[in-house]
Design a protein around this motif. Structure first.
Motif, short mmCIF file in Angstrom:
data_model
loop_
_atom_site.label_atom_id
_atom_site.label_comp_id
_atom_site.label_asym_id
_atom_site.label_seq_id
_atom_site.Cartn_x
_atom_site.Cartn_y
_atom_site.Cartn_z
N ILE A 35 2.53 54.91 39.16
CA ILE A 35 1.17 54.76 39.66
C ILE A 35 0.29 55.59 38.73
CG2 ILE A 35 -0.40 55.40 41.56
CD1 ILE A 35 1.34 53.08 42.37
N GLY A 36 -0.81 55.04 38.28
CA GLY A 36 -1.73 55.76 37.40
C GLY A 36 -2.93 56.27 38.18
N ILE A 37 -3.14 57.59 38.14
CA ILE A 37 -4.27 58.23 38.81
C ILE A 37 -5.13 58.88 37.72
CG2 ILE A 37 -4.99 60.07 40.37
CD1 ILE A 37 -2.31 59.70 41.82
N SER A 38 -6.40 58.55 37.70
CA SER A 38 -7.29 59.12 36.69
C SER A 38 -8.45 59.86 37.34
CB SER A 38 -7.83 58.02 35.76
OG SER A 38 -8.45 58.61 34.64
N PHE A 39 -8.66 61.09 36.92
CA PHE A 39 -9.80 61.88 37.37
C PHE A 39 -10.99 61.47 36.51
CE2 PHE A 39 -6.39 64.23 39.13
CZ PHE A 39 -6.89 65.05 40.13
N MET A 40 -12.11 61.16 37.17
CA MET A 40 -13.30 60.74 36.43
C MET A 40 -14.02 61.96 35.87
SD MET A 40 -14.78 57.48 38.55
CE MET A 40 -14.60 58.07 40.24
N GLY A 41 -13.99 62.09 34.56
CA GLY A 41 -14.61 63.21 33.88
C GLY A 41 -13.74 63.63 32.71
N ASN A 42 -14.17 64.68 32.03
CA ASN A 42 -13.44 65.23 30.90
C ASN A 42 -12.99 66.64 31.28
OD1 ASN A 42 -12.67 66.50 28.45
ND2 ASN A 42 -13.92 65.07 27.29
N TYR A 43 -11.68 66.87 31.27
CA TYR A 43 -11.14 68.14 31.75
C TYR A 43 -10.42 68.92 30.64
CZ TYR A 43 -12.82 66.07 35.88
OH TYR A 43 -13.68 65.50 36.79
N MET A 44 -10.97 68.82 29.43
CA MET A 44 -10.46 69.64 28.32
C MET A 44 -10.86 71.10 28.52
SD MET A 44 -8.57 68.02 26.25
CE MET A 44 -8.52 69.16 24.87
N ASP A 45 -12.12 71.34 28.87
CA ASP A 45 -12.63 72.71 28.93
C ASP A 45 -12.95 73.21 30.32
OD1 ASP A 45 -12.55 72.94 26.10
OD2 ASP A 45 -14.42 71.81 25.96
N ARG A 46 -12.84 72.35 31.31
CA ARG A 46 -13.10 72.78 32.69
C ARG A 46 -12.18 72.02 33.63
NH1 ARG A 46 -16.43 69.82 36.05
NH2 ARG A 46 -17.08 67.82 35.20
N ALA A 47 -11.93 72.63 34.77
CA ALA A 47 -11.03 72.03 35.78
C ALA A 47 -11.85 71.18 36.75
CB ALA A 47 -10.31 73.14 36.54
N PRO A 48 -11.23 70.18 37.34
CA PRO A 48 -11.90 69.45 38.41
C PRO A 48 -12.12 70.38 39.60
CG PRO A 48 -9.89 68.31 37.72
CD PRO A 48 -9.89 69.66 37.08
N PRO A 49 -13.12 70.10 40.42
CA PRO A 49 -13.32 70.94 41.60
C PRO A 49 -12.17 70.78 42.59
CG PRO A 49 -14.81 69.06 41.64
CD PRO A 49 -14.10 69.03 40.32
N GLN A 50 -12.03 71.78 43.46
CA GLN A 50 -10.94 71.77 44.43
C GLN A 50 -10.93 70.51 45.29
OE1 GLN A 50 -8.18 73.72 44.96
NE2 GLN A 50 -8.79 74.45 42.94
N ARG A 51 -12.10 70.02 45.67
CA ARG A 51 -12.10 68.84 46.54
C ARG A 51 -11.50 67.63 45.83
NH1 ARG A 51 -18.63 67.97 47.12
NH2 ARG A 51 -19.04 67.60 44.90
N ALA A 52 -11.65 67.51 44.52
CA ALA A 52 -11.02 66.42 43.77
C ALA A 52 -9.50 66.62 43.71
CB ALA A 52 -11.60 66.32 42.37
N LEU A 53 -9.07 67.86 43.50
CA LEU A 53 -7.63 68.15 43.46
C LEU A 53 -6.99 67.90 44.82
CD1 LEU A 53 -7.88 71.40 41.32
CD2 LEU A 53 -7.03 69.15 40.56
N ARG A 54 -7.70 68.26 45.91
CA ARG A 54 -7.18 67.99 47.26
C ARG A 54 -7.08 66.48 47.50
NH1 ARG A 54 -10.47 72.44 48.60
NH2 ARG A 54 -12.16 71.06 49.22
N ALA A 55 -8.07 65.73 47.01
CA ALA A 55 -8.04 64.27 47.18
C ALA A 55 -6.82 63.68 46.48
CB ALA A 55 -9.32 63.65 46.63
#
Length: 193
Positions: free
Chosen positions: A125-145
Protein backbone atom coordinates in the motif's frame (compact mmCIF):
# COMPACT_ATOMS: atom_id res chain seq x y z
CA UNK A 1 -20.10 20.39 -5.32
CA UNK A 2 -18.59 19.77 -1.87
CA UNK A 3 -17.43 22.64 0.28
CA UNK A 4 -15.08 22.61 3.26
CA UNK A 5 -18.19 22.86 5.48
CA UNK A 6 -19.67 19.79 3.81
CA UNK A 7 -16.40 17.93 4.34
CA UNK A 8 -16.34 18.86 8.01
CA UNK A 9 -19.98 17.79 8.39
CA UNK A 10 -19.21 14.48 6.68
CA UNK A 11 -16.21 13.96 8.99
CA UNK A 12 -18.33 14.70 12.07
CA UNK A 13 -21.11 12.34 10.98
CA UNK A 14 -18.58 9.64 10.22
CA UNK A 15 -17.06 10.02 13.67
CA UNK A 16 -20.51 9.60 15.17
CA UNK A 17 -21.11 6.55 13.01
CA UNK A 18 -24.23 8.00 11.40
CA UNK A 19 -24.97 6.75 7.93
CA UNK A 20 -22.23 4.13 8.09
CA UNK A 21 -23.09 0.54 7.27
CA UNK A 22 -22.49 -1.95 10.07
CA UNK A 23 -19.85 -3.84 8.04
CA UNK A 24 -17.89 -0.59 7.74
CA UNK A 25 -17.58 -0.14 11.51
CA UNK A 26 -13.89 -0.72 12.16
CA UNK A 27 -11.54 1.22 14.43
CA UNK A 28 -10.78 3.58 11.57
CA UNK A 29 -10.59 7.34 11.58
CA UNK A 30 -12.52 8.91 8.73
CA UNK A 31 -10.97 8.68 5.29
CA UNK A 32 -12.03 11.43 2.91
CA UNK A 33 -13.52 9.49 -0.01
CA UNK A 34 -12.74 10.29 -3.63
CA UNK A 35 -16.19 11.77 -4.25
CA UNK A 36 -15.62 14.34 -1.46
CA UNK A 37 -12.40 15.67 -2.93
CA UNK A 38 -13.91 15.45 -6.43
CA UNK A 39 -11.48 12.93 -7.90
CA UNK A 40 -11.27 12.31 -11.61
CA UNK A 41 -12.60 8.85 -12.54
CA UNK A 42 -10.02 6.08 -12.25
CA UNK A 43 -9.25 3.75 -15.15
CA UNK A 44 -6.96 1.51 -13.06
CA UNK A 45 -7.71 -2.20 -13.32
CA UNK A 46 -5.03 -4.07 -11.35
CA UNK A 47 -6.23 -5.28 -7.96
CA UNK A 48 -4.13 -6.04 -4.91
CA UNK A 49 -4.10 -9.50 -3.38
CA UNK A 50 -5.09 -8.66 0.20
CA UNK A 51 -3.83 -8.61 2.83
CA UNK A 52 -0.56 -7.04 1.71
CA UNK A 53 2.55 -7.29 3.81
CA UNK A 54 4.17 -3.92 3.07
CA UNK A 55 3.47 -0.21 3.29
CA UNK A 56 5.68 2.24 1.39
CA UNK A 57 5.72 5.77 2.82
CA UNK A 58 6.59 8.69 0.54
CA UNK A 59 6.08 12.42 0.26
CA UNK A 60 4.71 14.31 -2.72
CA UNK A 61 7.64 16.78 -2.49
CA UNK A 62 5.17 19.52 -3.43
CA UNK A 63 3.30 22.12 -1.46
CA UNK A 64 1.94 21.20 1.96
CA UNK A 65 -1.67 21.78 2.95
CA UNK A 66 -3.07 22.37 6.43
CA UNK A 67 -6.82 22.86 6.03
CA UNK A 68 -9.44 20.57 4.47
CA UNK A 69 -9.98 23.10 1.66
CA UNK A 70 -6.27 23.44 0.84
CA UNK A 71 -5.72 19.67 1.10
CA UNK A 72 -8.64 18.96 -1.23
CA UNK A 73 -7.03 21.32 -3.77
CA UNK A 74 -3.64 19.71 -3.25
CA UNK A 75 -4.84 16.13 -3.73
CA UNK A 76 -6.67 17.30 -6.87
CA UNK A 77 -3.41 18.89 -8.09
CA UNK A 78 -1.47 15.67 -7.45
CA UNK A 79 -4.07 13.59 -9.28
CA UNK A 80 -4.26 16.08 -12.16
CA UNK A 81 -0.47 15.87 -12.59
CA UNK A 82 -0.49 12.06 -12.49
CA UNK A 83 -3.48 11.62 -14.83
CA UNK A 84 -3.45 14.59 -17.20
CA UNK A 85 0.29 15.31 -17.39
CA UNK A 86 1.82 11.86 -16.90
CA UNK A 87 -1.03 9.87 -18.51
CA UNK A 88 -1.40 7.39 -15.66
CA UNK A 89 -4.70 5.69 -14.80
CA UNK A 90 -5.11 7.59 -11.49
CA UNK A 91 -3.21 9.24 -8.66
CA UNK A 92 -0.39 6.78 -7.95
CA UNK A 93 -0.87 6.44 -4.17
CA UNK A 94 -3.42 4.39 -2.29
CA UNK A 95 -3.81 7.16 0.31
CA UNK A 96 -2.53 10.69 0.84
CA UNK A 97 -2.04 12.37 4.23
CA UNK A 98 -2.64 16.09 4.70
CA UNK A 99 -1.18 18.37 7.34
CA UNK A 100 -4.83 18.96 8.29
CA UNK A 101 -4.71 15.51 9.94
CA UNK A 102 -7.02 13.87 7.39
CA UNK A 103 -6.44 10.87 5.14
CA UNK A 104 -7.50 11.25 1.51
CA UNK A 105 -8.45 8.16 -0.48
CA UNK A 106 -6.29 7.69 -3.57
CA UNK A 107 -6.60 4.28 -5.17
CA UNK A 108 -7.89 2.86 -1.90
CA UNK A 109 -7.27 -0.51 -0.28
CA UNK A 110 -8.06 -2.78 -3.22
CA UNK A 111 -6.36 -1.22 -6.25
CA UNK A 112 -2.66 -1.60 -6.96
CA UNK A 113 -0.76 1.67 -6.77
CA UNK A 114 2.05 2.93 -8.97
CA UNK A 115 4.10 4.45 -6.17
CA UNK A 116 7.29 2.41 -5.95
CA UNK A 117 8.06 0.39 -9.06
CA UNK A 118 6.91 -2.98 -10.40
CA UNK A 119 8.58 -5.03 -7.65
CA UNK A 120 6.81 -3.23 -4.78
CA UNK A 121 3.54 -1.92 -6.25
CA UNK A 122 1.95 -5.37 -6.38
CA UNK A 123 2.67 -6.15 -2.73
CA UNK A 124 2.28 -2.86 -0.91
CA UNK A 125 0.00 0.00 0.00
CA UNK A 126 1.45 3.40 -0.92
CA UNK A 127 0.91 6.26 1.55
CA UNK A 128 2.16 9.71 0.61
CA UNK A 129 2.35 12.74 2.88
CA UNK A 130 1.42 15.89 0.97
CA UNK A 131 4.37 18.25 1.24
CA UNK A 132 8.16 18.21 1.23
CA UNK A 133 9.74 16.71 4.34
CA UNK A 134 13.45 17.07 3.59
CA UNK A 135 13.98 19.87 6.11
CA UNK A 136 10.91 19.70 8.33
CA UNK A 137 8.70 17.02 9.84
CA UNK A 138 4.98 16.67 9.24
CA UNK A 139 2.84 17.89 12.13
CA UNK A 140 1.78 15.39 14.78
CA UNK A 141 -1.81 15.32 13.55
CA UNK A 142 -0.61 14.08 10.13
CA UNK A 143 1.58 11.42 11.75
CA UNK A 144 -1.35 10.31 13.94
CA UNK A 145 -3.55 10.10 10.83
CA UNK A 146 -1.01 7.79 9.18
CA UNK A 147 -0.80 5.57 12.27
CA UNK A 148 -4.59 5.40 12.41
CA UNK A 149 -4.71 4.46 8.73
CA UNK A 150 -2.28 1.59 9.33
CA UNK A 151 -4.39 0.29 12.23
CA UNK A 152 -7.44 0.61 10.00
CA UNK A 153 -5.76 -1.44 7.28
CA UNK A 154 -5.10 -4.26 9.73
CA UNK A 155 -8.67 -4.08 11.12
CA UNK A 156 -10.12 -4.24 7.58
CA UNK A 157 -7.91 -7.17 6.59
CA UNK A 158 -6.14 -5.09 3.93
CA UNK A 159 -2.80 -5.17 5.79
CA UNK A 160 -1.26 -8.24 7.36
CA UNK A 161 -0.98 -7.85 11.17
CA UNK A 162 2.79 -8.29 10.81
CA UNK A 163 3.09 -5.71 7.99
CA UNK A 164 6.35 -3.89 7.34
CA UNK A 165 6.72 -0.15 6.81
CA UNK A 166 9.38 0.98 4.37
CA UNK A 167 10.47 4.40 3.27
CA UNK A 168 10.20 5.11 -0.45
CA UNK A 169 14.01 5.41 -0.52
CA UNK A 170 14.28 1.86 0.86
CA UNK A 171 12.73 0.44 -2.32
CA UNK A 172 13.76 2.97 -5.03
CA UNK A 173 16.57 5.43 -5.68
CA UNK A 174 14.87 8.59 -4.41
CA UNK A 175 15.05 11.18 -1.64
CA UNK A 176 11.42 10.46 -0.73
CA UNK A 177 9.95 10.52 1.89
CA UNK A 178 12.35 13.31 2.80
CA UNK A 179 15.02 13.21 5.50
CA UNK A 180 12.86 14.39 8.41
CA UNK A 181 9.91 12.07 7.66
CA UNK A 182 12.31 9.18 7.04
CA UNK A 183 13.88 9.73 10.47
CA UNK A 184 10.40 9.49 12.00
CA UNK A 185 9.15 6.37 10.22
CA UNK A 186 12.34 4.53 11.22
CA UNK A 187 11.07 4.76 14.82
CA UNK A 188 7.69 3.15 14.00
CA UNK A 189 7.31 -0.38 15.37
CA UNK A 190 6.69 -1.99 11.96
CA UNK A 191 9.57 -0.24 10.15
CA UNK A 192 11.96 -2.56 8.27
CA UNK A 193 14.65 -1.28 5.92
Amino acid sequence: MSSPCALLAWTFLTLLGLGVAQEDLTPCSPIVPRREWRALPSTCKQRLDLPVRCVVVSHTAGSPCDTPASCMRQVQNVQHYHVRTRGWCDVTYNFLIGEDGLVYEGRGWDTQGAHSGPTWNSKSIGISFMGNYMDRAPPQRALRAAQSLLACGVARGALSPNYEVKGHRDVQDTLSPGDRLYDIIQTWPHYQD
